[in-house]
Design a protein around this motif. Structure first.
Motif, PDB file in Angstrom:
ATOM      1  N   ALA A 149       0.833  -1.205   0.000  1.00 48.32           N
ATOM      2  CA  ALA A 149       0.000   0.000   0.000  1.00 48.32           C
ATOM      3  C   ALA A 149       0.870   1.259   0.000  1.00 48.32           C
ATOM      4  CB  ALA A 149      -0.935  -0.004   1.208  1.00 48.32           C
ATOM      5  N   SER A 150       1.948   1.230   0.763  1.00 42.44           N
ATOM      6  CA  SER A 150       2.835   2.400   0.803  1.00 42.44           C
ATOM      7  C   SER A 150       3.495   2.627  -0.555  1.00 42.44           C
ATOM      8  CB  SER A 150       3.901   2.220   1.884  1.00 42.44           C
ATOM      9  OG  SER A 150       4.856   1.244   1.520  1.00 42.44           O
ATOM     10  N   GLU A 151       3.773   1.545  -1.267  1.00 41.44           N
ATOM     11  CA  GLU A 151       4.374   1.674  -2.598  1.00 41.44           C
ATOM     12  C   GLU A 151       3.372   2.206  -3.618  1.00 41.44           C
ATOM     13  OE1 GLU A 151       6.027  -2.154  -3.475  1.00 41.44           O
ATOM     14  OE2 GLU A 151       7.730  -1.883  -2.110  1.00 41.44           O
ATOM     15  N   HIS A 152       2.079   2.147  -3.265  1.00 42.39           N
ATOM     16  CA  HIS A 152       1.043   2.754  -4.097  1.00 42.39           C
ATOM     17  C   HIS A 152       0.729   4.182  -3.619  1.00 42.39           C
ATOM     18  CE1 HIS A 152       0.410  -1.331  -5.608  1.00 42.39           C
ATOM     19  NE2 HIS A 152      -0.344  -0.819  -6.559  1.00 42.39           N
ATOM     20  N   ASP A 153       1.624   4.740  -2.805  1.00 40.54           N
ATOM     21  CA  ASP A 153       1.511   6.126  -2.319  1.00 40.54           C
ATOM     22  C   ASP A 153       0.276   6.352  -1.445  1.00 40.54           C
ATOM     23  OD1 ASP A 153       3.880   6.945  -3.575  1.00 40.54           O
ATOM     24  OD2 ASP A 153       2.822   7.239  -5.476  1.00 40.54           O
ATOM     25  N   ILE A 154      -0.175   5.312  -0.756  1.00 38.59           N
ATOM     26  CA  ILE A 154      -1.241   5.491   0.225  1.00 38.59           C
ATOM     27  C   ILE A 154      -0.586   5.936   1.532  1.00 38.59           C
ATOM     28  CG2 ILE A 154      -3.126   4.385   1.485  1.00 38.59           C
ATOM     29  CD1 ILE A 154      -3.398   2.410  -0.804  1.00 38.59           C
ATOM     30  N   HIS A 155      -1.074   7.025   2.087  1.00 40.28           N
ATOM     31  CA  HIS A 155      -0.455   7.624   3.271  1.00 40.28           C
ATOM     32  C   HIS A 155      -0.583   6.695   4.481  1.00 40.28           C
ATOM     33  CE1 HIS A 155       0.495  10.607   6.389  1.00 40.28           C
ATOM     34  NE2 HIS A 155       0.995  11.358   5.410  1.00 40.28           N
ATOM     35  N   LEU A 156       0.442   6.725   5.326  1.00 36.64           N
ATOM     36  CA  LEU A 156       0.461   5.867   6.508  1.00 36.64           C
ATOM     37  C   LEU A 156      -0.756   6.102   7.400  1.00 36.64           C
ATOM     38  CD1 LEU A 156       1.787   3.872   8.478  1.00 36.64           C
ATOM     39  CD2 LEU A 156       3.202   5.760   9.324  1.00 36.64           C
ATOM     40  N   LEU A 157      -1.171   7.359   7.563  1.00 41.27           N
ATOM     41  CA  LEU A 157      -2.315   7.642   8.429  1.00 41.27           C
ATOM     42  C   LEU A 157      -3.610   7.063   7.862  1.00 41.27           C
ATOM     43  CD1 LEU A 157      -1.563  11.311   9.576  1.00 41.27           C
ATOM     44  CD2 LEU A 157      -1.286   9.185  10.872  1.00 41.27           C
ATOM     45  N   GLU A 158      -3.738   7.060   6.536  1.00 40.88           N
ATOM     46  CA  GLU A 158      -4.928   6.444   5.953  1.00 40.88           C
ATOM     47  C   GLU A 158      -4.894   4.933   6.130  1.00 40.88           C
ATOM     48  OE1 GLU A 158      -7.587   6.147   1.869  1.00 40.88           O
ATOM     49  OE2 GLU A 158      -5.729   7.311   1.851  1.00 40.88           O
ATOM     50  N   ILE A 159      -3.720   4.341   6.004  1.00 41.30           N
ATOM     51  CA  ILE A 159      -3.582   2.904   6.259  1.00 41.30           C
ATOM     52  C   ILE A 159      -4.011   2.587   7.689  1.00 41.30           C
ATOM     53  CG2 ILE A 159      -1.931   1.008   6.484  1.00 41.30           C
ATOM     54  CD1 ILE A 159      -0.298   2.299   4.232  1.00 41.30           C
ATOM     55  N   LEU A 160      -3.578   3.410   8.635  1.00 41.20           N
ATOM     56  CA  LEU A 160      -3.939   3.210  10.036  1.00 41.20           C
ATOM     57  C   LEU A 160      -5.447   3.313  10.234  1.00 41.20           C
ATOM     58  CD1 LEU A 160      -1.164   5.282  11.863  1.00 41.20           C
ATOM     59  CD2 LEU A 160      -1.542   2.826  12.069  1.00 41.20           C
ATOM     60  N   PHE A 161      -6.071   4.290   9.559  1.00 40.20           N
ATOM     61  CA  PHE A 161      -7.522   4.459   9.715  1.00 40.20           C
ATOM     62  C   PHE A 161      -8.266   3.206   9.290  1.00 40.20           C
ATOM     63  CE2 PHE A 161     -11.631   5.303   7.737  1.00 40.20           C
ATOM     64  CZ  PHE A 161     -12.329   5.831   8.816  1.00 40.20           C
ATOM     65  N   TRP A 162      -7.983   2.715   8.098  1.00 41.06           N
ATOM     66  CA  TRP A 162      -8.721   1.557   7.614  1.00 41.06           C
ATOM     67  C   TRP A 162      -8.383   0.299   8.397  1.00 41.06           C
ATOM     68  CZ3 TRP A 162     -12.856   2.594   5.152  1.00 41.06           C
ATOM     69  CH2 TRP A 162     -12.925   3.732   4.342  1.00 41.06           C
ATOM     70  N   ARG A 163      -7.151   0.208   8.868  1.00 46.23           N
ATOM     71  CA  ARG A 163      -6.776  -0.928   9.718  1.00 46.23           C
ATOM     72  C   ARG A 163      -7.646  -0.980  10.974  1.00 46.23           C
ATOM     73  NH1 ARG A 163      -6.745  -3.918  13.021  1.00 46.23           N
ATOM     74  NH2 ARG A 163      -5.065  -4.992  14.149  1.00 46.23           N
ATOM     75  N   GLN A 164      -7.888   0.187  11.582  1.00 46.76           N
ATOM     76  CA  GLN A 164      -8.654   0.232  12.820  1.00 46.76           C
ATOM     77  C   GLN A 164     -10.164   0.254  12.570  1.00 46.76           C
ATOM     78  OE1 GLN A 164      -6.305  -0.876  14.669  1.00 46.76           O
ATOM     79  NE2 GLN A 164      -6.769   0.444  16.395  1.00 46.76           N
ATOM     80  N   PHE A 165     -10.594   0.984  11.565  1.00 44.53           N
ATOM     81  CA  PHE A 165     -12.025   1.114  11.289  1.00 44.53           C
ATOM     82  C   PHE A 165     -12.662  -0.237  10.990  1.00 44.53           C
ATOM     83  CE2 PHE A 165     -15.483   1.638   8.192  1.00 44.53           C
ATOM     84  CZ  PHE A 165     -16.362   2.416   8.949  1.00 44.53           C
TER      85      PHE A 165
END
Length: 304
Positions: free
Chosen positions: A34-50
């Motif tokens: 996901a990071s290699e697709h330029d998805i921001h770390l904070l957005e990754i965290l949001f979906w991980r928790q949501f």
């Protein structure tokens, strides 16, 4: 009428723990993609928790009662969530900055940090076996990192080691919460408190995503939630000291994913340093188990 304690089934506990480790290793691989697709770390965290919220809620309703989510310690859960989010930022950052195998191996230092924290914060007497394990573990870190040698990025190694330190620190919080709270309650409130705080950053970091990128984010949430719930389930059938050894199988998954997805295999330094770190963790787990048995025997003797 209270539910009877689950019967100890060590083999089943080990198998469940193996499944949990596989899920969490898969989550790490997806985070790196996901990071290699330029998805921001904070957005990754949001979906991980949501995504954890509905899954944890459904799990609670299916396996016990909604009453298990009642708590008299909301501020303790909020504090655990704050520490947990910092830990996730660091651990996810380590995965992003380092090859998977190296990031995973740095995560194995959490038991080593736990020994140091128990001596400093809990004033626990640490004997020669555990101090020797601490020294051996950090020797393994130095072999892998090779300071000044450029084997792995120094910043990435520092972030990953800081993430492992936070895991150890959070374990002290969770041990305290476990005195009054169910494991599923802790998982649920971690997601409930952390999701809104990360959501505040979404307008600044969220971008348009392709179907592939949405699949990555969904996979991160599902794999992470499954890993957390399986970790909880494993502890219903086996003791921590007996199942924690399965956590080291994550190095196998990290190596396989690194080879299949990025065509990268760990260098020789990792294969030399990793066994030192793993051995240190196993020695610490063994001593914790031995000391725990001694304390129970002494408590039983005083009670007779």
């Amino acid at each position: 009428m209270t539910a009877s304690a689950p019967i100890q089934r060590p083999l089943l506990a080990l198998l469940i723990r193996l499944g949990a480790v596989a899920c969490l290793a898969t989550m790490q691989m997806l985070i790196k993609l996901a990071s290699e697709h330029d998805i921001h770390l904070l957005e990754i965290l949001f979906w991980r928790q949501f995504i954890t919220l509905p899954i944890a809620f459904a799990w609670v309703t299916m396996t016990s009662s909604i009453a298990v989510l009642a708590t008299n310690r909301p501020w303790d859960h909020a504090r655990r969530a704050a520490y947990g989010m910092l830990g996730m930022v660091l651990n996810f950052g380590g995965v992003i900055l380092l090859p998977l195998a190296e990031a995973t191996t740095m995560g194995f230092t959490a038991p080593i940090w736990a020994v140091i924290l128990s001596a400093i914060i809990l004033r626990e007497k640490v004997g020669k076996y555990r101090w020797a394990a601490v020294i051996a573990g950090f020797a393994g870190v130095l072999i892998i990192a090779q300071p000044g040698g450029g084997n792995i990025p120094a910043v990435g190694a520092g972030v990953a080691l800081s993430g492992a330190f936070m895991v150890a620190l959070i374990s002290i919080q969770i041990a305290d919460l476990n005195k009054t709270e169910k494991p599923l309650t802790i998982v649920f409130y971690f997601a409930a408190f952390s999701t809104p705080s990360v959501a505040l950053a979404l307008p600044f970091v969220m971008t348009h995503h392709s179907l592939m990128e949405w699949a990555l984010l969904l996979g991160i949430g599902l794999a992470g939630s499954a890993g957390q719930l399986l970790l909880t389930s494993a502890l219903r059938f086996g003791a921590v000291a007996s199942v924690i050894v399965m956590d080291y199988s994550s190095l196998f998954w990290a190596t396989i994913y690194g080879w299949l997805v990025w065509q990268v295999l760990p260098p020789a330094a990792t294969w030399i340093g990793a066994p030192l770190i793993i051995t240190a963790g196993l020695v610490i787990a063994w001593r914790e188990h031995t000391l725990s048995r001694q304390r129970r025997r002494e408590a039983a003797a005083k009670g007779t």
